[in-house]
Write an enzyme that holds these catalytic residues in place. Structure first.
Site, PDB file in Angstrom:
ATOM      1  N   GLY A 246       0.765  -1.247   0.000  1.00  0.00           N
ATOM      2  CA  GLY A 246       0.000   0.000   0.000  1.00  0.00           C
ATOM      3  C   GLY A 246       0.788   1.285   0.000  1.00  0.00           C
TER       4      GLY A 246
ATOM      5  CD  GLU B  52       0.530  -9.552   0.871  1.00  0.00           C
ATOM      6  OE1 GLU B  52      -0.364  -8.701   0.743  1.00  0.00           O
ATOM      7  OE2 GLU B  52       0.306 -10.742   1.078  1.00  0.00           O
ATOM      8  N   PRO B  53       4.660  -5.209  -0.816  1.00  0.00           N
ATOM      9  CG  PRO B  53       6.886  -4.490  -0.928  1.00  0.00           C
ATOM     10  CD  PRO B  53       5.995  -5.532  -0.293  1.00  0.00           C
ATOM     11  N   GLY B  54       3.613  -3.562  -3.770  1.00  0.00           N
ATOM     12  CA  GLY B  54       3.420  -3.716  -5.217  1.00  0.00           C
ATOM     13  C   GLY B  54       3.869  -2.445  -5.906  1.00  0.00           C
ATOM     14  NE  ARG B  55      -0.076   2.615  -6.024  1.00  0.00           N
ATOM     15  CZ  ARG B  55      -1.051   2.686  -6.947  1.00  0.00           C
ATOM     16  NH1 ARG B  55      -0.812   3.306  -8.077  1.00  0.00           N
ATOM     17  NH2 ARG B  55      -2.232   2.177  -6.703  1.00  0.00           N
TER      18      ARG B  55
ATOM     19  CE1 TYR C  10      -8.231   2.502  -9.483  1.00  0.00           C
ATOM     20  CE2 TYR C  10      -6.439   2.508 -11.083  1.00  0.00           C
ATOM     21  CZ  TYR C  10      -7.405   1.832 -10.381  1.00  0.00           C
ATOM     22  OH  TYR C  10      -7.562   0.488 -10.557  1.00  0.00           O
TER      23      TYR C  10
ATOM     24  CB  CYS D 270     -12.794   6.423 -29.775  1.00  0.00           C
ATOM     25  SG  CYS D 270     -11.960   6.143 -31.329  1.00  0.00           S
ATOM     26  CD  GLU D 271     -13.466   6.501 -22.452  1.00  0.00           C
ATOM     27  OE1 GLU D 271     -13.564   5.328 -22.859  1.00  0.00           O
ATOM     28  OE2 GLU D 271     -13.232   6.798 -21.280  1.00  0.00           O
TER      29      GLU D 271
ATOM     30  CE1 TYR E 260      -1.738  -3.026  -8.921  1.00  0.00           C
ATOM     31  CE2 TYR E 260      -0.595  -1.093  -8.069  1.00  0.00           C
ATOM     32  CZ  TYR E 260      -1.136  -2.351  -7.867  1.00  0.00           C
ATOM     33  OH  TYR E 260      -1.062  -2.938  -6.630  1.00  0.00           O
TER      34      TYR E 260
HETATM   35  N1  LLP Z   1      -1.559  -7.012  -1.006  1.00  0.00           N
HETATM   36  C1  LLP Z   1      -2.846  -7.114  -1.345  1.00  0.00           C
HETATM   37  C2  LLP Z   1      -3.656  -8.151  -0.719  1.00  0.00           C
HETATM   38  C3  LLP Z   1      -3.406  -6.248  -2.297  1.00  0.00           C
HETATM   39  O1  LLP Z   1      -4.685  -6.351  -2.611  1.00  0.00           O
HETATM   40  C4  LLP Z   1      -2.596  -5.264  -2.900  1.00  0.00           C
HETATM   41  C5  LLP Z   1      -3.146  -4.352  -3.909  1.00  0.00           C
HETATM   42  C6  LLP Z   1      -1.240  -5.202  -2.525  1.00  0.00           C
HETATM   43  C7  LLP Z   1      -0.758  -6.081  -1.571  1.00  0.00           C
HETATM   44  C8  LLP Z   1      -0.283  -4.214  -3.125  1.00  0.00           C
HETATM   45  O2  LLP Z   1      -0.650  -2.900  -2.899  1.00  0.00           O
HETATM   46  P1  LLP Z   1       0.323  -1.737  -3.420  1.00  0.00           P
HETATM   47  O3  LLP Z   1       1.622  -1.839  -2.654  1.00  0.00           O
HETATM   48  O4  LLP Z   1       0.531  -1.940  -4.853  1.00  0.00           O
HETATM   49  O5  LLP Z   1      -0.429  -0.492  -3.135  1.00  0.00           O
HETATM   50  N2  LLP Z   1      -5.513  -1.282  -9.800  1.00  0.00           N
HETATM   51  C9  LLP Z   1      -5.106  -0.256  -8.869  1.00  0.00           C
HETATM   52  C10 LLP Z   1      -4.367  -0.793  -7.669  1.00  0.00           C
HETATM   53  C11 LLP Z   1      -5.142  -1.820  -6.914  1.00  0.00           C
HETATM   54  C12 LLP Z   1      -4.367  -2.395  -5.785  1.00  0.00           C
HETATM   55  C13 LLP Z   1      -5.011  -3.638  -5.292  1.00  0.00           C
HETATM   56  N3  LLP Z   1      -4.355  -4.352  -4.265  1.00  0.00           N
HETATM   57  C14 LLP Z   1      -4.245   0.765  -9.580  1.00  0.00           C
HETATM   58  O6  LLP Z   1      -3.981   0.609 -10.756  1.00  0.00           O
HETATM   59  O7  LLP Z   1      -3.881   1.759  -8.980  1.00  0.00           O
END
Ligand code: LLP
Length: 446
Positions: free
Chosen positions: A269, A307-310, A350, A375-376, A404
């Protein structure tokens, strides 16, 4: 910045790049949003991962998603080492929904990270990318029987229970695989709503994810009585693109109240810095906040997973486009490129703000509306971004597109999804090729 000099814009990790030095020029400020190690060459063009942007565009075409591999690896190490220094019994699992391509799975698995997957598709890609099954954390609010079976068969380390049907299904599946025990976590919804876009909050009451505290207690009691499901601990994730540490700290307190476990997965997050004004906590500030509370409220022997993603991948990615046309319409200048919401849905979904540069003349200029080719009217990449006299054929670079954009890329208007190109020490390699027109018909049966 004067031409004729090479400027290394980004200091080496782990200096705090979110706070640029006072007095830095507009060009340095802009280039500072690009992956660490990006330079502006003597000709005024960006050099990413040692590769000149114009050469990349000529070789791979546009639009293209460029990833600085060293930046990605450095970020992975900064996360893993930072967490291990503060809490040795720990693991970083990359939330792979942020960038689910085999090349990225491979790099991050190579750096020793675990992988969070949220579907059978991500599970398949993770395994193909060399992920260690033991380090897999399997998520989903609606995991099908087939997906749970895939996870069990793959030997996934942890499956996250999001509802009571997950328990029923897993019990059934494991009854068929005699002798096998499966580690699980219970996902808790702590009723915390962080300050971020509503679509990406997950921890509040009313969220479709996880179990509210009372129900979580019920699931925990049930799992404690299970022969085949081994309750390892609890999981919490309150949302995405969170720009302060307070919600994370509160989430740790909330899961601590559920009792003592072997594993606490504290989710992801942490926000990324997309614009000059964004001031996300650094990885270190985030970890300090998380582990600060963990030391106070979690058992000392427990394993902490994050669990870092972004925040793992955003900054390592750059999107390259060509300007197709420039249109002056009243007071507005539209600069339309050869990509858009087909390869970057963050703006439309978003309202995410991105900065942009003419990649061969970084900095300066007057505000224009940088739009896509779809086309938007909502197909905007950046509204009101200064670009220096943009012309058809100019190369545009949009920084911080590593998270993402690949996952949400699509074929709107028959767009062919762009390639992913990894750059490292002056060498580039495609890890995903551009889609072809033939690909667009691949699934059509008539
Ligand atoms: N763990 C779980 C269970 C999650 O659902 C998520 C993201 C993460 C970790 C990673 O979160 P992050 O570190 O990336 O914030 N489609 C949206 C983002 C949706 C995120 C969903 N869950 C976008 O494009 O911004």
């Amino acid at each position: 910045m004067p031409r004729g000099t090479t400027t290394t814009v980004s200091p080496a990790e782990p200096l705090d790049r979110t706070r640029p030095p006072a007095g830095s020029s507009a060009t340095e400020r802009l280039a500072g949003l690009f992956p660490p190690g990006t330079t502006v060459g003597p000709d005024g063009a960006l050099v990413i991962g040692g590769c000149h942007v114009e050469e990349l565009a000529e070789r791979y075409g546009t639009p293209a998603l460029v990833v600085d591999e060293n930046a990605l690896r450095a970020r992975a190490r900064r996360y893993a080492d930072g967490l291990a220094d503060r809490w040795p019994n720990s693991r970083v699992a990359f939330a792979s929904k942020a960038f689910p391509c085999t090349g990225v799975y491979r790099v991050l698995s190579d750096e020793g990270l675990g992988i969070d997957v949220a579907s059978g598709g991500e599970l398949t890609l993770a395994l193909a990318g060399g992920a260690d099954p033991e380090g897999l954390v399997v998520h989903g609010n609606a995991k099908t029987e087939e997906e749970l079976r895939m996870a069990v068969d793959a030997g996934a380390g942890l499956i996250v229970i999001d509802n009571f049907d997950d328990i029923d299904r897993l019990e059934r599946i494991l009854a068929e695989t005699r002798g096998r025990e499966q580690g699980v976590l219970v996902r808790v919804t702590p009723d915390i709503r962080p300050d971020t876009h509503e679509a990406i909050t997950t921890g509040q009451r009313g969220s479709k994810f996880g179990l509210l505290v009372d129900q979580a207690r019920e699931a925990i009691a049930r799992l404690r009585g299970s022969d085949r499901l081994r309750l390892d601990g609890v999981h919490v994730h309150v949302g995405s693109q969170i720009l302060d540490t307070e919600p994370f700290a509160r989430a740790v307190e909330a899961v601590a109240e559920l009792g003592e476990f072997a594993v606490y997965d504290l989710g992801g997050g942490l926000g990324a810095r997309y614009t000059y004004d964004d001031r996300p906590p650094t990885v270190e500030e985030y970890l300090d906040a998380l582990v600060g509370v963990a030391r106070r409220v979690l058992p000392a022997k427990a394993r902490v997973v994050i669990e870092p993603g972004r925040s793992m991948v955003a900054e390592a990615g750059v999107s390259l486009y060509r300007v197709v046309t420039v249109k002056h319409s009243g007071a507005e200048t539209f600069v339309a490129v050869d990509g858009g919401m087909g390869d970057n849905l963050e703006v439309s979904l978003y309202g995410q703000r991105f900065e942009a540069a003419v990649a061969t003349r970084v900095g300066g200029g007057r505000p224009v509306r940088l739009v896509g080719r779809h086309c938007e009217s909502g197909d905007v990449l950046s509204a009101g971004v200064p670009l220096p006299d943009p012309r058809p054929g100019d190369l545009i670079a949009v920084p911080v597109t590593g998270a993402y954009t690949y996952s949400l890329s699509n074929n709107y208007n028959g767009a062919r999804r762009p390639p992913v190109v990894m750059c490292r020490d002056g060498e580039s390699r495609p890890v995903v090729r551009r889609e072809t027109y033939e690909d667009l018909m691949r699934r059509d049966l008539v």
